[in-house]
Design an enzyme around this catalytic site. Structure first.
Site, short mmCIF file in Angstrom:
data_model
loop_
_atom_site.label_atom_id
_atom_site.label_comp_id
_atom_site.label_asym_id
_atom_site.label_seq_id
_atom_site.Cartn_x
_atom_site.Cartn_y
_atom_site.Cartn_z
CG ASP A 141 55.54 36.20 37.40
OD1 ASP A 141 54.54 36.97 37.31
OD2 ASP A 141 56.48 36.43 38.17
N GLY A 170 45.40 27.76 47.49
CA GLY A 170 44.14 28.49 47.52
C GLY A 170 43.11 27.95 46.54
CB ILE A 171 40.44 29.73 44.61
CG1 ILE A 171 39.89 30.47 45.85
CG2 ILE A 171 39.28 29.33 43.71
CD1 ILE A 171 39.23 31.82 45.54
CE LYS A 199 40.83 40.00 41.77
NZ LYS A 199 41.09 38.75 41.03
CB THR A 244 42.57 31.34 50.21
OG1 THR A 244 42.33 32.74 50.05
CG2 THR A 244 41.52 30.54 49.44
CE1 TYR A 248 42.06 41.02 45.06
CE2 TYR A 248 39.92 41.70 45.87
CZ TYR A 248 40.74 40.72 45.37
OH TYR A 248 40.26 39.45 45.16
CB VAL A 287 37.46 32.02 49.07
CG1 VAL A 287 37.65 30.51 48.95
CG2 VAL A 287 36.44 32.51 48.07
N1 LIG Z 1 40.19 34.49 48.94
C1 LIG Z 1 39.17 35.31 48.68
O1 LIG Z 1 38.44 35.71 49.61
C2 LIG Z 1 38.86 35.72 47.26
C3 LIG Z 1 37.61 36.32 47.02
C4 LIG Z 1 37.30 36.74 45.74
C5 LIG Z 1 38.20 36.54 44.71
N2 LIG Z 1 39.40 35.96 44.97
C6 LIG Z 1 40.32 35.80 43.85
O2 LIG Z 1 40.56 34.41 43.66
C7 LIG Z 1 41.85 34.23 43.08
C8 LIG Z 1 42.63 33.23 43.92
O3 LIG Z 1 42.75 33.78 45.22
P1 LIG Z 1 43.16 32.92 46.52
O4 LIG Z 1 42.25 33.35 47.59
O5 LIG Z 1 43.33 31.51 46.17
O6 LIG Z 1 44.57 33.62 46.82
P2 LIG Z 1 45.96 33.04 47.35
O7 LIG Z 1 45.74 31.91 48.27
O8 LIG Z 1 46.70 34.24 47.83
O9 LIG Z 1 46.64 32.48 46.01
C9 LIG Z 1 46.97 33.37 44.98
C10 LIG Z 1 47.58 32.59 43.84
O10 LIG Z 1 47.90 33.50 42.79
C11 LIG Z 1 49.28 33.33 42.48
N3 LIG Z 1 49.89 34.54 41.96
C12 LIG Z 1 49.97 35.77 42.54
N4 LIG Z 1 50.65 36.61 41.75
C13 LIG Z 1 51.01 35.90 40.64
C14 LIG Z 1 51.75 36.19 39.47
N5 LIG Z 1 52.28 37.39 39.26
N6 LIG Z 1 51.91 35.20 38.54
C15 LIG Z 1 51.40 33.97 38.74
N7 LIG Z 1 50.73 33.61 39.84
C16 LIG Z 1 50.54 34.57 40.78
C17 LIG Z 1 49.93 32.90 43.79
O11 LIG Z 1 51.21 32.34 43.54
P3 LIG Z 1 52.37 32.31 44.69
O12 LIG Z 1 52.07 31.13 45.56
O13 LIG Z 1 53.63 32.18 43.90
O14 LIG Z 1 52.28 33.60 45.44
C18 LIG Z 1 48.89 31.90 44.26
O15 LIG Z 1 49.02 30.70 43.56
C19 LIG Z 1 42.49 35.62 43.02
O16 LIG Z 1 42.32 36.17 41.75
C20 LIG Z 1 41.69 36.41 44.05
O17 LIG Z 1 41.72 37.79 43.81
C21 LIG Z 1 39.76 35.54 46.22
#
Ligand SMILES: NC(=O)c1ccc[n+]([C@@H]2O[C@H](COP(=O)([O-])OP(=O)(O)OC[C@H]3O[C@@H](n4cnc5c(N)ncnc54)[C@H](OP(=O)(O)O)[C@@H]3O)[C@@H](O)[C@H]2O)c1
Length: 249
Positions: A60, A16-17, A152, A183, A148, A181
Site C-alpha cells: 500500500d 486496470g493498467i 500528477k 479502466t 488529480y 484508458v
Molecule cells: N485510466 C485512465 O484514463 C488513466 C489515464 C492516465 C493515467 N492513469 C494512471 O494510470 C495508473 C493506473 O490507473 P488505472 O486506470 O488502471 O486505475 P484503476 O483501474 O482505478 O486501478 C488503480 C490501481 O491502483 C491501486 N491503488 C490505489 N491506491 C493505492 C494505494 N494506496 N496503494 C496501492 N495501490 C493502490 C488500486 O488498488 P485497489 O484495487 O486496491 O483499489 C488499483 O490496483 C494510475 O496512476 C492512473 O492515475 C490512468
C-alpha cells in the site's frame, strides 16, 4: 532497457493498467514479475496467468511498513513500474479537502515513498529503470478533476528531479503520460463528469504494450496512445491553449 530476462515490480497490479502491465511484461520475456497490490487476495487471477513467474506482493503506497517489507521481499527488481494511483473528482473550492489530501498522499507522496525504498534495490542489482505512470492530466488544471492534475504535475516534476539524481547511480527514469484508458478509473471520472466521455479511450492492453515499447526504445517521456501524443504536442507548443481547451471540463 531490455525486458527479456528482467525482474519487474508493478504496483496496483490487480486491475486496470497495472494488470495489463503484468501480462505485457510476461509476453516480452520478463524473468519474474512481482505483482503488488494492497489486497494480495485480489491478485489470484493475475498469478494464475503464470504461477512460476508472477509473485504476489502486499504493498500500500500510503503504508510505510508495507513498502519497506516489499523492498526487502522483492530484492531482485531491475525495473520498478510505479503504476498505482487514485482519483477523487470534484471542484477544488468546494469538494472534501480530505479527498484532495488522499489523492496527493497516494499519487505524489506514496509514489515517492516506493521509489525511495526501491532505488537502493535497483542500484544493488546493477542499475535498471523506473517508470512513473503520470497522466496527460498533469499538463493543465482541468476544473472537475479535483486534486488529480496537481498530484500528477507534482509527480511529473518529482520524476524530473529524481531522474537527475538517479542517472549517476545507473538508474534510468521514464515518465509515462497516458490519455484516457478504458479502466475503472476513467469510468468513474466519466460518471462524475460526462463531458470527459468525448475523449477517445485506449485499452489497457494497448497502453501497456506501448509503454513496454517505449521502455525498450529508451524513451524518457512515453506517450502511449494517439490522444496522449496529441495533447503532448499541444502542451509543448502552447500550454495556454491547452488550458483553455480543457477549462470547460
Ligand atoms: N485510466 C485512465 O484514463 C488513466 C489515464 C492516465 C493515467 N492513469 C494512471 O494510470 C495508473 C493506473 O490507473 P488505472 O486506470 O488502471 O486505475 P484503476 O483501474 O482505478 O486501478 C488503480 C490501481 O491502483 C491501486 N491503488 C490505489 N491506491 C493505492 C494505494 N494506496 N496503494 C496501492 N495501490 C493502490 C488500486 O488498488 P485497489 O484495487 O486496491 O483499489 C488499483 O490496483 C494510475 O496512476 C492512473 O492515475 C490512468
Amino acid at each position: 532497457m531490455r525486458i527479456e530476462g528482467s525482474t519487474v515490480l508493478v504496483t496496483g497490479a490487480n486491475r486496470g493498467i497495472g494488470r495489463a502491465f503484468v501480462s505485457a511484461f510476461l509476453a516480452r520475456g520478463a524473468r519474474r514479475v512481482h505483482a503488488a497490490a494492497r489486497n494480495p487476495a485480489a491478485l489470484e487471477p493475475v498469478v494464475a496467468e503464470a504461477p512460476d513467474r508472477v509473485v504476489p506482493l502486499a504493498l500500500d503506497l500510503t503504508d510505510p511498513a508495507t513498502v519497506e517489507a516489499a523492498a526487502e521481499a522483492a530484492s531482485d527488481v531491475t525495473l520498478l513500474v510505479n503504476n498505482a494511483g487514485t482519483h477523487g473528482m470534484g471542484h477544488l473550492l468546494d469538494m472534501d479537502l480530505g479527498v484532495v489530501e488522499d489523492v496527493m498522499r497516494t499519487n505524489y507522496l506514496g509514489t515517492l515513498r516506493v521509489l525511495r525504498a526501491f532505488a537502493p534495490v535497483l542500484e544493488r542489482n546493477g542499475g535498471g529503470a523506473v517508470a512513473n505512470v503520470i497522466s496527460i492530466g498533469a499538463f493543465a488544471g482541468t476544473p472537475s478533476l479535483g486534486g488529480y492534475p496537481a498530484s500528477k504535475a507534482a509527480l511529473h516534476l518529482m520524476t524530473q528531479a529524481v531522474r537527475a539524481d538517479l542517472a549517476p547511480r545507473g538508474i534510468a527514469v521514464h515518465a509515462v503520460f497516458p490519455g484516457p484508458v478504458d479502466t475503472d478509473m476513467f469510468d468513474y471520472a466519466v460518471r462524475c463528469e460526462p463531458a470527459l466521455g468525448e475523449f477517445p479511450r485506449t485499452s489497457a492492453a494497448e497502453v501497456a504494450a506501448a509503454v513496454v515499447d517505449g521502455l525498450e526504445a529508451g524513451e524518457e517521456d512515453i506517450f502511449p496512445d494517439a490522444f496522449a501524443a496529441e495533447i503532448g504536442r499541444e502542451w509543448r507548443a502552447d500550454p495556454k491553449a491547452l488550458e483553455r481547451r480543457l477549462m470547460h471540463i
